[in-house]
Design a protein around this motif. Structure first.
Motif, PDB file in Angstrom:
ATOM      1  N   ILE A  57       5.245   8.571  -1.464  1.00 31.92           N
ATOM      2  CA  ILE A  57       4.044   7.897  -0.974  1.00 31.92           C
ATOM      3  C   ILE A  57       4.228   6.386  -1.016  1.00 31.92           C
ATOM      4  CG2 ILE A  57       1.574   7.592  -1.293  1.00 31.92           C
ATOM      5  CD1 ILE A  57       1.496  10.376  -2.530  1.00 31.92           C
ATOM      6  N   ASP A  58       4.050   5.746   0.129  1.00 30.46           N
ATOM      7  CA  ASP A  58       4.221   4.307   0.265  1.00 30.46           C
ATOM      8  C   ASP A  58       2.973   3.602  -0.266  1.00 30.46           C
ATOM      9  OD1 ASP A  58       4.563   1.635   1.197  1.00 30.46           O
ATOM     10  OD2 ASP A  58       5.865   2.357   2.793  1.00 30.46           O
ATOM     11  N   PRO A  59       3.124   2.687  -1.244  1.00 27.03           N
ATOM     12  CA  PRO A  59       1.939   2.009  -1.769  1.00 27.03           C
ATOM     13  C   PRO A  59       1.313   1.036  -0.787  1.00 27.03           C
ATOM     14  CG  PRO A  59       3.923   1.108  -2.756  1.00 27.03           C
ATOM     15  CD  PRO A  59       4.346   2.306  -1.964  1.00 27.03           C
ATOM     16  N   TRP A  60       2.102   0.567   0.170  1.00 28.27           N
ATOM     17  CA  TRP A  60       1.604  -0.420   1.122  1.00 28.27           C
ATOM     18  C   TRP A  60       1.620   0.168   2.522  1.00 28.27           C
ATOM     19  CZ3 TRP A  60      -0.571  -3.283  -2.208  1.00 28.27           C
ATOM     20  CH2 TRP A  60       0.035  -3.555  -3.430  1.00 28.27           C
ATOM     21  N   GLN A  61       1.648  -0.677   3.548  1.00 30.90           N
ATOM     22  CA  GLN A  61       1.640  -0.162   4.915  1.00 30.90           C
ATOM     23  C   GLN A  61       3.077   0.080   5.379  1.00 30.90           C
ATOM     24  OE1 GLN A  61       0.293  -3.136   3.906  1.00 30.90           O
ATOM     25  NE2 GLN A  61      -1.503  -3.657   5.143  1.00 30.90           N
ATOM     26  N   PRO A  62       3.399   1.308   5.745  1.00 29.78           N
ATOM     27  CA  PRO A  62       4.762   1.560   6.215  1.00 29.78           C
ATOM     28  C   PRO A  62       5.063   0.906   7.565  1.00 29.78           C
ATOM     29  CG  PRO A  62       3.429   3.549   6.360  1.00 29.78           C
ATOM     30  CD  PRO A  62       2.613   2.544   5.622  1.00 29.78           C
ATOM     31  N   PHE A  63       4.031   0.747   8.406  1.00 30.98           N
ATOM     32  CA  PHE A  63       4.226   0.135   9.723  1.00 30.98           C
ATOM     33  C   PHE A  63       3.046  -0.769  10.062  1.00 30.98           C
ATOM     34  CE2 PHE A  63       6.194   4.405   9.879  1.00 30.98           C
ATOM     35  CZ  PHE A  63       7.527   4.016   9.960  1.00 30.98           C
ATOM     36  N   LYS A  64       3.355  -1.923  10.693  1.00 30.05           N
ATOM     37  CA  LYS A  64       2.327  -2.878  11.098  1.00 30.05           C
ATOM     38  C   LYS A  64       2.490  -3.224  12.574  1.00 30.05           C
ATOM     39  CE  LYS A  64       1.973  -5.085   6.530  1.00 30.05           C
ATOM     40  NZ  LYS A  64       2.046  -6.370   5.784  1.00 30.05           N
ATOM     41  N   ASP A  65       1.453  -3.876  13.108  1.00 29.18           N
ATOM     42  CA  ASP A  65       1.479  -4.347  14.502  1.00 29.18           C
ATOM     43  C   ASP A  65       1.939  -3.226  15.435  1.00 29.18           C
ATOM     44  OD1 ASP A  65       1.337  -5.963  16.740  1.00 29.18           O
ATOM     45  OD2 ASP A  65       3.309  -6.886  16.395  1.00 29.18           O
ATOM     46  N   ILE A  66       1.171  -2.147  15.454  1.00 22.29           N
ATOM     47  CA  ILE A  66       1.565  -0.930  16.173  1.00 22.29           C
ATOM     48  C   ILE A  66       0.916  -0.902  17.553  1.00 22.29           C
ATOM     49  CG2 ILE A  66       1.488   1.585  16.143  1.00 22.29           C
ATOM     50  CD1 ILE A  66       1.250   1.388  13.066  1.00 22.29           C
TER      51      ILE A  66
END
Length: 622
Positions: A157-166
């Motif tokens: 589980i990723d604590p932050w955002q795995p992808f941005k500006d999608i």
């Protein structure tokens, strides 16, 4: 009020009806104006496409829908309606919604304008990708600058955002079937919702690094769209039929079943003292007394816990929310003096800085707090010889984002809650898909450190994401509610058993899924759906689990983990149906006895195939 509804859900309220829209191999459910369970050839493509509005505390603003029109032909379907979202301030956000679908596409658009400045934490589209069959698999993300990122869905589980500006996400649904989901009208990013035990990856509008809450200005319109395109090979296979008999496989874990804990709340001391016999009924081994000086807890609370511990004979953990307002040594010495004055004896102390109970989203500044190493050192100095626990009183999300120094504590602990973002029956039961990732991710972080979970309940004990939990005096299904009626029904019992079954492979030392009294308790309170003092249905499930404490325990893998979950010991098999439909399970041989778990266990036919009723909990003696 229907007797069946009350028995199952603890309320006579029905969930909103849904309508299936289908064309060719594509189908989707229309419910409350949003789309759920988009499938292609039976395979789940997307879990949800929804236009949602949150208030300033991340509570959901329900939509009032008008002028709904649905049309279906052999070539596709269309849906149009007007939605009004009302903020607590009285401002209205009015949105014109249009949905269309063909055999391989779905488009959802919203055109909105507010009649006054509208304060919100989020207003826009949310798209949920499923976790099962997706976690760890390849994914392609197109960004706003036109670049394409080829990566993988997070496995842990990723604590932050795995992808941005999608701008678009393309993923494989099944062999020979892929889906591209495109976003327009704003900046979208993704969070790993398994942090909150949601069974999904969520792509949402407006980056969390931007200030919130924010205002949608009066008379300034905005528009957003989500478009899905399916790409399928002609010979791509259909999904297996969900109506098939469910097969079971018992898998040894190498662990023993954890002790059952029960939480105590200072505001419920009188009811708790009256309900001590219930602790024997469920075979509880441990009590967890919640102590929060910031909420006004003091000597009276500690004396109450001391009396309960003495009369029950159970071991006690003091769960301490440390204010961190004065020098730590001074604060801890003060708590030690209070404990001594109260005559409270406990063998375990769980400490968590009070500020750490509030979430710190990506882009936000961490609140002022002494280093955890210093907090733990002060606790050990004030309470020598006591086992010390650390982690989060709130949820795995906060533990994942603020890792505690494991070498300074004797065990790690956190809670979970299934109604942070959605509170419908399906979403609550889908949280088990994420819970198995929560415990495996915790093990990946903390190795074989002794591990506890709870108190974890359907209702929300505290809201790390806003100023307070949501009042639910009407007993409805709402996110972040301080009371949930399903805790009173068979639904709550099945949820409790399914929870235990899901965390078995983690090798916990203690599991706590209720308090003794109050809205999260074993006994019903005044004014609730059941008679005051009655045992809630989850008591009878916990009694079976209490019998297993300390025994070698096995996981039960089922061919339909979205329908049946279970665990087993040498002589017993416990199954929970987490759906609203009867489920048929196949056993390798006829058992000695099968009973439906309830106030008075009802024997079922002992055959190689057993029928588990909706939200039923079954005990099978092998």
């Amino acid at each position: 009020m229907s007797e069946d509804l009350l028995r199952l859900y603890g309320t006579g309220e029905r969930e909103p009806e849904s309508r299936t829209l289908a064309v060719g191999d594509l189908s989707v459910e229309l419910q409350d104006g949003n789309l759920r369970t988009l499938r292609f050839r039976g395979h789940e493509v997307l879990r949800v496409i929804a236009f949602l509005v949150r208030d300033k505390d991340w509570g959901t603003c329900s939509a009032t829908i008008a002028d709904l029109a649905v049309a279906e032909t052999g070539l596709g379907f269309t849906v149009t309606y007007n939605a009004r979202f009302t903020a607590p301030s009285g401002a209205n956000l009015d949105c014109a919604i249009a949905i269309s679908g063909t055999a391989k596409t779905v488009t959802f658009s919203a055109h909105c304008v507010s009649d006054a400045d509208f304060e919100t934490a989020r207003a826009g589209f949310v798209v949920l990708h499923p976790v099962v069959g997706v976690a760890g698999e390849p994914v392609e993300v197109r960004h706003g600058d036109g670049s394409t990122e080829r990566s993988h869905w997070p496995k842990e589980i990723d604590p932050w955002q795995p992808f941005k500006d999608i701008v678009a996400i393309t993923h494989q649904v099944a062999p020979g079937i892929a889906a591209m989901t495109a976003f327009g009208g704003d900046i979208f990013e993704m969070e790993d919702q398994r942090n909150w035990t949601d069974g999904s990856y969520k792509t949402y509008v407006r980056p969390l690094a931007l200030p919130w809450p924010y205002r949608v200005a009066k008379n300034e319109p905005f528009s957003q769209t989500v478009a899905v395109e399916i790409r399928a090979e002609d010979d791509a296979a259909r999904a297996a039929d969900a109506s098939d008999t469910i097969t079971l496989q018992v898998v040894p874990t190498g662990f023993r079943f954890p002790e059952i804990g029960v939480g105590l709340r200072s505001e419920c001391l009188a009811q708790e003292l009256a309900a001590l016999e219930t602790l024997k009924t469920i075979g509880a081994r441990h009590l967890i007394g919640h102590f929060d000086p910031g909420a006004g807890h003091g000597l009276a609370a500690l004396k109450g816990y001391a009396e309960i511990a003495e009369k029950s004979g159970l071991r006690m953990t003091l769960e301490l929310a440390v204010p961190c307002k004065r020098p730590l040594q001074e604060e801890m010495a003060g708590f030690a003096a209070l404990v001594q004055e109260a005559g409270l004896t406990f063998d375990t102390l769980f400490v968590c800085p009070s500020v750490d109970r509030q979430s710190t989203p990506p882009g936000s500044s961490w609140p002022e707090c002494p280093p955890l190493e210093e907090v733990y050192a002060a606790a050990r100095a004030a309470f020598p010889g006591v086992r010390l626990g650390g982690g989060m009183m709130s949820y795995f999300t906060e533990l994942n984002r603020k890792r505690v120094p494991a070498d300074r504590i004797d065990y790690v602990s956190h809670c979970t809650n299934p109604i942070v973002h959605a509170a419908d029956d399906l979403s609550v039961m889908q949280t088990f898909e994420a819970l198995r990732h929560v415990v495996s991710s915790t093990r990946a972080i903390y190795g074989d450190k002794p591990y506890r979970i709870g108190p974890s309940t359907i209702a929300m004990r505290q809201n790390p994401y806003g100023s307070a939990t949501k009042d639910n005096s009407a007993g409805r299904r709402i996110p972040m509610a301080n009371v949930d009626p399903r805790h009173n029904g068979q639904f709550g019992a099945a949820w409790t058993l399914a929870y235990a079954a899901t965390v078995v492979p983690a090798g916990l030392e203690m599991l706590t899924l209720s308090t003794l009294a109050g809205p999260y308790g074993l006994v019903a309170g005044e004014g609730e759906a059941t008679v005051q003092g009655d045992l809630r249905p989850l008591v009878h499930v916990l009694a079976r689990l209490g019998i297993l404490a300390g025994e070698a325990v096995h996981a039960v893998e089922t061919s339909r983990p979205d329908a049946l979950l279970g665990l087993a010991s040498k002589e017993r098999l416990l199954l929970a149906n987490i759906t609203a439909k009867p489920q048929v399970a196949a056993l390798s041989q006829p058992p000695r006895r099968v009973s439906l778990i309830g106030a008075e266990s009802v024997d079922l036919p002992s055959k190689e195939q057993i029928v588990v009723p909706p939200y039923g909990s079954v005990e099978i003696v092998l």
